[in-house]
Design a protein around this motif. Structure first.
Motif, PDB file in Angstrom:
ATOM      1  N   GLU A   1      -9.140   5.077   2.307  1.00  0.00           N
ATOM      2  CA  GLU A   1      -9.119   4.010   1.282  1.00  0.00           C
ATOM      3  C   GLU A   1     -10.503   3.394   1.065  1.00  0.00           C
ATOM      4  OE1 GLU A   1      -7.052   4.268   3.835  1.00  0.00           O
ATOM      5  OE2 GLU A   1      -5.056   4.507   2.937  1.00  0.00           O
TER       6      GLU A   1
ATOM      7  N   GLN B   1      -7.520  -0.046   3.883  1.00  0.00           N
ATOM      8  CA  GLN B   1      -6.125   0.409   3.786  1.00  0.00           C
ATOM      9  C   GLN B   1      -5.186  -0.805   3.660  1.00  0.00           C
ATOM     10  OE1 GLN B   1      -3.815   2.023   7.281  1.00  0.00           O
ATOM     11  NE2 GLN B   1      -4.192   3.922   6.147  1.00  0.00           N
TER      12      GLN B   1
ATOM     13  N   LYS C   1      -2.863  -1.664   0.428  1.00  0.00           N
ATOM     14  CA  LYS C   1      -1.404  -1.726   0.590  1.00  0.00           C
ATOM     15  C   LYS C   1      -0.870  -3.159   0.538  1.00  0.00           C
ATOM     16  CE  LYS C   1      -0.615   2.453   3.300  1.00  0.00           C
ATOM     17  NZ  LYS C   1      -0.321   3.003   4.621  1.00  0.00           N
TER      18      LYS C   1
ATOM     19  N   GLN D   1      -1.293  -5.450   2.764  1.00  0.00           N
ATOM     20  CA  GLN D   1      -0.857  -5.923   4.085  1.00  0.00           C
ATOM     21  C   GLN D   1      -1.816  -7.017   4.565  1.00  0.00           C
ATOM     22  OE1 GLN D   1      -1.060  -2.173   6.081  1.00  0.00           O
ATOM     23  NE2 GLN D   1       1.103  -1.703   5.727  1.00  0.00           N
TER      24      GLN D   1
END
Ligand SMILES: Cc1cc2nc3c(=O)[nH]c(=O)nc-3n(C[C@H](O)[C@H](O)[C@H](O)COP(=O)(O)O)c2cc1C
Length: 322
Positions: free
Chosen positions: A35, A242, A246, A248
């Motif tokens: 990513e 990442q 995403k 998160q």
């Protein structure tokens, strides 16, 4: 030389870090966390006598990764030069070796570097800096970018330095919001990234004190910068890109320990593939572990144990016990 596709807005750059972002480290990041849109090599010092053997350049920039077109195209190959260095020879060599992207280091604060006229010390004299940048631009047909601090002792000439880089054909500028004298101590001043955005015709990559996923959007919004670059925060959370992609925003200490373990297992494989000595492997693993345990439950104790470990099996048995 093939021209690279433009960098998309909001790209995430893994910063250059001397002694860290070597080939084994970058291979680990590329494999586990693709990513990250772009990565950078740590700087290659331009010699002040003659030319390096090409083998040395390729080894520094990464033997295996240099073979892979797609990875080469997402890597900033960084050089650090000075007025005394054999810059033209070095650039010709980089062109012969077909590296498509060069980044000029105008930010390194270390005494050894600045005493020899390199890194951030080039910002002390913009009149002399201009022909140096022009020379590099004239010799290098690929993408040419630069990474800069806000000044050496002060920021009085910051806007002029950004204009100079624009005038001389630099295609993207990463701004680390600190002067050289600030080293890494005080908070990075994002207002200078915003200033750079206002005076620059070319994209500005904001850098300095991105420590968590939320900081990425905050920097993009507060400064209007085109993209962001993360250094120490990405050593602490190599998976930050990442998590960001995403959405998160949080993770438990347990999840983090698992990711650290996965990281080190892959990193060890990549270091071993280079057939480096056990001593080298231990030294590199220790350097990388320094930031990664910040904020982990019991992190200070584990870090101390890792840093005191005497052998590779000792180090990795602590990692495995996570
Ligand atoms: C260990 C270490 C090594 C670094 N080496 C380089 C380097 O080789 N080239 C460079 O342009 N910047 C280098 N930097 C500076 C970082 O790329 C970055 O600009 C700086 O750490 C600020 O970003 P951060 O607050 O996200 O850490 C280094 C920083 C650290 C901590």
């Amino acid at each position: 030389m093939k021209r690279l596709e433009p960098v998309s807005y909001g790209s995430l750059f893994f910063a250059p870090m001397e002694g860290i972002t070597d080939e084994a480290f970058r291979k680990t990041i590329i494999k586990l966390y693709p990513e990250w849109d772009y990565l950078a090599t740590d700087f290659l010092r331009v010699p002040s006598a003659g030319r390096y053997p090409s083998k040395h350049v390729v080894t520094h920039f990464g033997k295996e990764l240099s073979q892979e077109e797609e990875i080469k195209n997402k890597t900033q190959f960084q050089i650090m030069t000075s007025h005394r260095s054999f810059t033209i020879e070095m650039i010709k060599q980089v062109v012969e070796l077909n590296y498509p992207w060069l980044d000029i280091n105008l930010g390194c604060p270390s005494n050894t570097v600045t005493k020899n006229g390199g890194g951030s010390s080039l910002l002390l004299d913009l009149v002399s800096l201009r022909p140096l940048i022009k020379t590099i631009r004239d010799c290098f047909p690929g993408r040419l970018t630069s990474k800069i601090r806000t000044g050496f002792h002060h920021t009085d000439e910051f806007e002029d330095s950004i204009k100079l880089l624009n005038d001389e054909g630099i295609e993207m500028i990463t701004v680390h919001g600190r002067t050289r004298d600030m080293m890494y101590k005080e908070p990075a001043q994002w207002s200078f990234i915003e200033k750079a955005v206002k005076v620059s015709q070319v994209p500005i990559v904001g850098n300095g004190d991105i420590w968590c996923v939320n900081d990425i959007d905050r920097m993009l919004k507060e400064t209007g910068c085109h993209s962001v670059m993360v250094a120490r925060g990405a050593l602490k959370f190599p998976w930050m890109a990442q998590s960001y992609r995403k959405g998160q925003m949080r993770e438990t200490s347990q999840e983090r320990c698992l990711k650290i373990k996965t990281f080190f297992m892959e990193y060890r494989l990549n270091l071993e593939a280079e057939e480096i000595s056990d001593r080298g492997l231990l030294k590199q693993s220790k350097s990388v572990s320094r930031y990664m345990l910040d904020g982990v439950d019991n992190g200070d104790t584990i870090r101390r144990k890792l840093l005191l470990s005497q052998t590779v099996p000792d180090f990795f048995s602590i990692i495995e016990s996570f």
